[in-house]
Design a protein around this motif. Structure first.
Motif, PDB file in Angstrom:
ATOM      1  N   UNK A  83      -7.250 -15.828  -1.899  1.00 49.68           N
ATOM      2  CA  UNK A  83      -6.716 -14.465  -1.932  1.00 49.68           C
ATOM      3  C   UNK A  83      -6.746 -13.908  -3.351  1.00 49.68           C
ATOM      4  N   UNK A  84      -6.388 -14.743  -4.309  1.00 52.63           N
ATOM      5  CA  UNK A  84      -6.373 -14.309  -5.710  1.00 52.63           C
ATOM      6  C   UNK A  84      -7.778 -13.883  -6.165  1.00 52.63           C
ATOM      7  N   UNK A 101     -17.772 -16.567   7.042  1.00 47.13           N
ATOM      8  CA  UNK A 101     -17.080 -16.270   8.286  1.00 47.13           C
ATOM      9  C   UNK A 101     -15.579 -16.089   8.127  1.00 47.13           C
ATOM     10  N   UNK A 102     -15.053 -16.547   7.000  1.00 48.85           N
ATOM     11  CA  UNK A 102     -13.616 -16.415   6.748  1.00 48.85           C
ATOM     12  C   UNK A 102     -13.275 -15.177   5.938  1.00 48.85           C
ATOM     13  N   UNK A 103     -14.268 -14.480   5.425  1.00 47.33           N
ATOM     14  CA  UNK A 103     -14.013 -13.375   4.493  1.00 47.33           C
ATOM     15  C   UNK A 103     -13.062 -12.331   5.055  1.00 47.33           C
ATOM     16  N   UNK A 104     -13.312 -11.887   6.292  1.00 42.91           N
ATOM     17  CA  UNK A 104     -12.485 -10.801   6.826  1.00 42.91           C
ATOM     18  C   UNK A 104     -11.031 -11.232   6.990  1.00 42.91           C
ATOM     19  N   UNK A 105     -10.791 -12.518   7.292  1.00 47.88           N
ATOM     20  CA  UNK A 105      -9.417 -13.001   7.445  1.00 47.88           C
ATOM     21  C   UNK A 105      -8.715 -13.101   6.094  1.00 47.88           C
ATOM     22  N   UNK A 106      -9.454 -13.569   5.095  1.00 48.14           N
ATOM     23  CA  UNK A 106      -8.871 -13.699   3.762  1.00 48.14           C
ATOM     24  C   UNK A 106      -8.623 -12.332   3.136  1.00 48.14           C
ATOM     25  N   UNK A 107      -9.510 -11.382   3.395  1.00 43.09           N
ATOM     26  CA  UNK A 107      -9.290 -10.024   2.908  1.00 43.09           C
ATOM     27  C   UNK A 107      -8.108  -9.379   3.624  1.00 43.09           C
ATOM     28  N   UNK A 108      -7.945  -9.718   4.887  1.00 44.64           N
ATOM     29  CA  UNK A 108      -6.798  -9.240   5.661  1.00 44.64           C
ATOM     30  C   UNK A 108      -5.484  -9.694   5.009  1.00 44.64           C
ATOM     31  N   UNK A 109      -5.432 -10.959   4.639  1.00 44.61           N
ATOM     32  CA  UNK A 109      -4.224 -11.483   3.987  1.00 44.61           C
ATOM     33  C   UNK A 109      -4.025 -10.824   2.629  1.00 44.61           C
ATOM     34  N   UNK A 110      -5.116 -10.623   1.889  1.00 46.08           N
ATOM     35  CA  UNK A 110      -5.019  -9.969   0.585  1.00 46.08           C
ATOM     36  C   UNK A 110      -4.461  -8.555   0.735  1.00 46.08           C
ATOM     37  N   UNK A 111      -4.858  -7.854   1.788  1.00 43.99           N
ATOM     38  CA  UNK A 111      -4.336  -6.521   2.078  1.00 43.99           C
ATOM     39  C   UNK A 111      -2.828  -6.582   2.318  1.00 43.99           C
ATOM     40  N   UNK A 112      -2.401  -7.544   3.134  1.00 52.93           N
ATOM     41  CA  UNK A 112      -0.968  -7.690   3.426  1.00 52.93           C
ATOM     42  C   UNK A 112      -0.172  -8.014   2.163  1.00 52.93           C
TER      43      UNK A 112
END
Length: 602
Positions: A219-220, A133-144
């Motif tokens: 994120x890493x 459930x956290x994947x999309x948020x963590x990928x969002x941060x990785x994008x930023x």
């Protein structure tokens, strides 16, 4: 020269592409989406507006980028502010080659940066873990982070989530009512929602309600995948090409199946067979597996979409029996009823109480000492039939004050239905809600005469418990089918199915006299009664008003009425109240209509 953002990958574009790369093409090329709608209501429902403002109060020296002036202006202002040695920015906009992103909170101290992503999703600091459930948020941060690293290649960047902590209790009373929303329209007609905090910011900074979570390792781990995905998506935008994802079972619920001229779903499925009895309508299709692999995906890959191509395994077990009933009766265009349904109905003791609840889960607590994401029950409707042959009598309750309503809600229902007769619900939501209220009473030391005892009588606490509710959805699943229902049993599909077979004058009378000056009895060209939910009156007073004809709309209308831009507008609040009462009333009348049909079936 103005930037052509149609070829630029934004955060929202990236999120869509991660769900399905093909959708990126549809989004950027203006294909109609079923998700295109009331952005304000989505913004309000997520609770992000209040959590976002609350987060910024922890950084009193922060500077907000004026994104209401447009993206180009925000990018320019961000560049200027980032020339400072030390600065904290809210919603800075970064533009790099082919990519753009706004960061919730960016802290710059020399060559060290912190990306702080604010989310209204709750995090449990007592059980800190990141599930899917956290994947999309963590990928969002990785994008930023990828974008920020391109702008500052030599910088050290740390990544954090800033989220409500479900393990903590707020020390602030009435926290969720301390935010004022105001709609601001800029010179270019861009709508911006200004949020004002009317409490004491110092109390927010002392409260440990929000938690800052280090997500550098998460994120890493995702960085190589995200970096490659960004490259692929940017290339497709620059070239104007579509990335064609393999068709699979999730495509059946694609939001790009809404338009007439530019319909993404139709484009993807062009050339695929379209049998009269399609596997997409089969009950619990996704649960049919062979060797842990989806049977549906295999059939789609082989272009075998007729229900007759399903393997024998699809018809094993309880769900398999339901699929067989569905397919056989759909082919025969026949209504199916098991004898057990009549036996069940005949066993019910009068009075019969048909009950429906509306609830919401708010990110911010109502009162001091409460945790985030507490369920609150704000409305019930009940149609009561006192004895055989009697007409249904309607009663209702709705909270209209910005206070925690659940205990008053349960007490009012207890006073209405008491211990007599049979309590009926559709699905287990009502039982779950009352069970939750029971535990809330214990947690917050609520002593309401008789309520705890009544809840112990009504609620089924576990699978071996008794409880007083009869679940009509469970009865529909086990004992009733009509071809209109296809693979579903929700009240929103069972009611139209029953109306398609309806021959009850009582049902017609109930719909035609639904409410004062409201007639919900409408027939189509085929003479069949149309779905009454489609004929509930709209709210015309407010451009952003939510259409209250399903549960999500009811929840959003309630939140706008109590916490949104409408809370200081009496006429709009009155219109919302009337719409909520009508919608919930129709839910319980629908149960009565279904019961009326079932009991008259031979």
């Amino acid at each position: 020269m103005k930037t052509d953002f149609s070829k630029i990958l934004s955060k929202s574009d990236f999120k869509v592409a991660r769900c399905c790369p093909t959708k990126l093409y549809y989004k950027k090329n203006g294909y109609q989406s079923a998700n295109d709608g009331n952005e304000y209501m989505e913004y309000l429902a997520e609770g992000g507006y209040a959590v976002g403002k609350l987060a910024t109060l922890h950084f009193p020296e922060g500077i907000r980028i004026q994104n209401e002036l447009g993206l180009e202006s925000a990018i320019t202002q961000t560049k200027e502010e980032l020339q400072k040695e030390n600065v904290i920015l809210f919603e800075p906009a970064l533009l790099t080659e082919g990519k753009v992103a706004a960061i919730d909170i960016l802290v710059k101290q020399g060559n060290r940066f912190e990306i702080i992503e604010v989310k209204s999703k709750g995090f449990d600091s007592d059980n800190p873990k990141f599930d899917k459930g956290w994947d999309e948020y963590l990928e969002d941060i990785a994008f930023q982070k990828e974008l920020l690293q391109e702008v500052f290649p030599d910088a050290h960047i740390d990544c954090f989530l800033f989220v409500p902590d479900k393990a903590k209790r707020t020390k602030i009373d009435g926290l969720n009512a301390l935010f004022e929303l105001k709609e601001v329209e800029t010179h270019n007609k861009f709508k911006f929602y200004e949020i004002e905090f009317i409490g004491d910011p110092e109390l927010i900074r002392k409260d440990d309600f929000m938690v800052k979570v280090d997500v550098n390792d998460e994120v890493k781990k995702r960085s190589p995948i995200i970096k490659n995905a960004i490259k692929v998506y940017c290339e497709s935008l620059q070239q104007g090409t579509k990335i064609q994802e393999n068709l699979n079972i999730s495509c059946f619920s694609c939001e790009y199946n809404a338009g007439e001229d530019k319909n993404g779903y139709h484009e993807c499925w062009k050339g695929m067979p379209e049998p009269e009895l399609h596997i997409r309508d089969v009950y619990r299709l996704g649960n049919i597996k062979e060797n842990k692999e989806s049977v549906a995906n295999a059939l789609i890959g082989e272009k075998k979409l007729d229900v007759d191509t399903l393997p024998e395994k699809a018809f094993e077990g309880v769900w398999g029996e339901r699929r067989l009933i569905q397919i056989n009766n759909t082919k025969a265009q026949s209504e199916w009823i098991a004898r057990e349904l009549k036996e069940e109905i005949n066993s019910w003791k009068y009075p019969l109480h048909f009950i429906d609840f509306e609830t919401c889960i708010t990110a911010l607590p109502f009162h001091k000492g409460m945790r985030p994401y507490e369920m609150s029950a704000f409305q019930w409707s009940c149609h009561t039939i006192k004895q055989p042959g009697a007409e249904p009598i309607h009663s209702e309750w709705l909270n209209t004050d910005p206070k925690f309503p659940s205990f008053a809600f349960a007490e009012s229902l207890m006073n209405k239905v008491g211990y007599d007769g049979t309590l009926l619900m559709w699905s287990s939501h009502e039982n779950t809600t009352l069970r939750n209220i029971y535990y809330q009473m214990e947690e917050y030391n609520q002593s309401i005469p008789g309520l705890k005892r009544w809840l112990e009588y009504v609620v089924k606490f576990d699978k071996n418990g008794a409880g007083a509710f009869v679940d009509m959805n469970d009865l529909a699943l086990k004992y009733y089918f009509h071809p209109v229902m296809k693979g579903r049993t929700s009240i929103k599909v069972t009611l139209p199915a029953v109306l398609a077979a309806n021959n009850s004058k009582r049902t017609e009378n109930w719909l035609s006299n639904f409410d004062e000056n409201i007639n919900l009895l409408h027939r189509g060209e085929d003479g069949i009664i149309e779905n009454p939910y489609k004929h509930l009156p709209p709210i015309d007073l407010l451009e952003n008003a939510e259409k209250v004809n399903e549960g999500t709309g009811a929840m959003r209308a309630y939140e706008d009425m109590l916490f949104g831009i409408s809370k200081h507008q009496p006429e709009i609040k009155k219109a919302y109240k009337e719409a909520l009462l009508r919608y919930c009333k129709l839910d319980t009348l629908a149960m009565v209509i279904i019961w009326e049909h079932w009991r008259n079936l031979k």
